[in-house]
Design an enzyme around this catalytic site. Sequence first.
Site, PDB file in Angstrom:
ATOM      1  CE1 TYR A 133      40.216  37.039  40.477  1.00  0.00           C
ATOM      2  CE2 TYR A 133      37.905  36.683  40.972  1.00  0.00           C
ATOM      3  CZ  TYR A 133      39.071  37.403  41.149  1.00  0.00           C
ATOM      4  OH  TYR A 133      39.078  38.477  41.998  1.00  0.00           O
ATOM      5  CE1 TYR A 167      34.054  35.453  41.843  1.00  0.00           C
ATOM      6  CE2 TYR A 167      33.269  35.845  44.068  1.00  0.00           C
ATOM      7  CZ  TYR A 167      33.608  34.978  43.057  1.00  0.00           C
ATOM      8  OH  TYR A 167      33.469  33.631  43.250  1.00  0.00           O
ATOM      9  NE  ARG A 188      35.725  40.882  48.033  1.00  0.00           N
ATOM     10  CZ  ARG A 188      36.989  41.290  47.908  1.00  0.00           C
ATOM     11  NH1 ARG A 188      37.814  40.652  47.132  1.00  0.00           N
ATOM     12  NH2 ARG A 188      37.415  42.354  48.554  1.00  0.00           N
ATOM     13  CG  HIS A 191      38.830  42.727  43.762  1.00  0.00           C
ATOM     14  ND1 HIS A 191      37.505  42.347  43.777  1.00  0.00           N
ATOM     15  CD2 HIS A 191      39.546  41.578  43.790  1.00  0.00           C
ATOM     16  CE1 HIS A 191      37.427  41.026  43.832  1.00  0.00           C
ATOM     17  NE2 HIS A 191      38.642  40.525  43.829  1.00  0.00           N
ATOM     18  CG  HIS A 193      43.320  39.541  43.631  1.00  0.00           C
ATOM     19  ND1 HIS A 193      43.131  39.259  44.962  1.00  0.00           N
ATOM     20  CD2 HIS A 193      42.145  39.293  43.020  1.00  0.00           C
ATOM     21  CE1 HIS A 193      41.876  38.856  45.144  1.00  0.00           C
ATOM     22  NE2 HIS A 193      41.251  38.873  43.983  1.00  0.00           N
TER      23      HIS A 193
HETATM   24  C1  MBD Z   1      37.238  37.068  45.442  1.00  0.00           C
HETATM   25  O1  MBD Z   1      37.496  37.437  44.171  1.00  0.00           O
HETATM   26  C2  MBD Z   1      38.065  37.513  46.389  1.00  0.00           C
HETATM   27  O2  MBD Z   1      39.088  38.292  46.019  1.00  0.00           O
HETATM   28  C3  MBD Z   1      37.857  37.169  47.734  1.00  0.00           C
HETATM   29  C4  MBD Z   1      38.761  37.685  48.780  1.00  0.00           C
HETATM   30  C5  MBD Z   1      36.801  36.361  48.092  1.00  0.00           C
HETATM   31  C6  MBD Z   1      35.962  35.903  47.110  1.00  0.00           C
HETATM   32  C7  MBD Z   1      36.171  36.248  45.791  1.00  0.00           C
HETATM   33 FE    FE Z   2      39.210  38.511  43.908  1.00  0.00          FE
END
Ligand code: MBD
Ligand code: FE
Length: 256
Positions: A133, A167, A188, A191, A193
């Site tokens: 990010y 992620y 993760r 995704h 956001h």
């Molecule tokens: C992430 O990118 C995220 O969206 C969340 C909820 C927790 C850790 C990393």
């Molecule tokens: Fe995230």
Amino acid sequence: MANERVVSIFEGLLEKTKELIEEKQITHEEYREFCLWFDQLGRSGEIPLFMDVFFETHVLRGMYGDLPGTEPSLLGPYYIEGEPELQEPLTLPQRPDEKGEVLFFTGHVKSIDGSSLGNTDICMWQADADGEYSHFADGIPEYNLRGRFKTDDQGRFTIKTVIPAPYQIPTGGPTGIFLKHIDSHPNRPAHLHLIIDAEGHDKLITQVFFEGDPWLETDVADGVRDSLITKLEKQDDHTVGTIEFALRPLKVAAKK
Ligand code: MBD
Ligand code: FE
């Protein structure tokens, strides 16, 4: 004057923690090791990450239960304010040589009764094709892959971006070390956001996931919900993903 809410929650936390310490017969050594690890967690700046990975999903489940409409998901630790306002044709700010598969992400914002919600404010941010990010990794331009925009008057939008990578929580930090102790992987699913704010409706903080992602079933942060998965379709040199959002009118949101 005491804040009754703070008193009540802290009393609950103390009661359950004391019970746990005695029940598990936590040793003095374990206790001191925990204190050191907890100190490291704070110093590393990973407290928001740790909290969102382990606890935010429970806040959401408690707040929303099974209310109708698109399910909320985690805000996560990587939202920052002040993202640029985008104009048509929408493209999420990116480097000229931004790595990754081009994605045209299309959405339609409706109320739960099916009526379209035009001119709705949307905020969008995501990781890049390395799973990083902007603002939280070195060498990425300010506000890269972050922006805000409005839907058209029918509640529709299409924005050009790239498909983010899944992620991975940094494995060398206190959160990653903790995950190893509990034998959990640090991933993760990929995704997007979104924060969708339509007049007269409950603000929807959510995420969009992609069908077939290997981490959908075991998201370390437990943020995946069925209504948030889109199927990507490959077209020539890019990919298309579509999703509908059903927002709850404020009355319904307040009813629970
Ligand atoms: C992430 O990118 C995220 O969206 C969340 C909820 C927790 C850790 C990393
Ligand atoms: Fe995230």
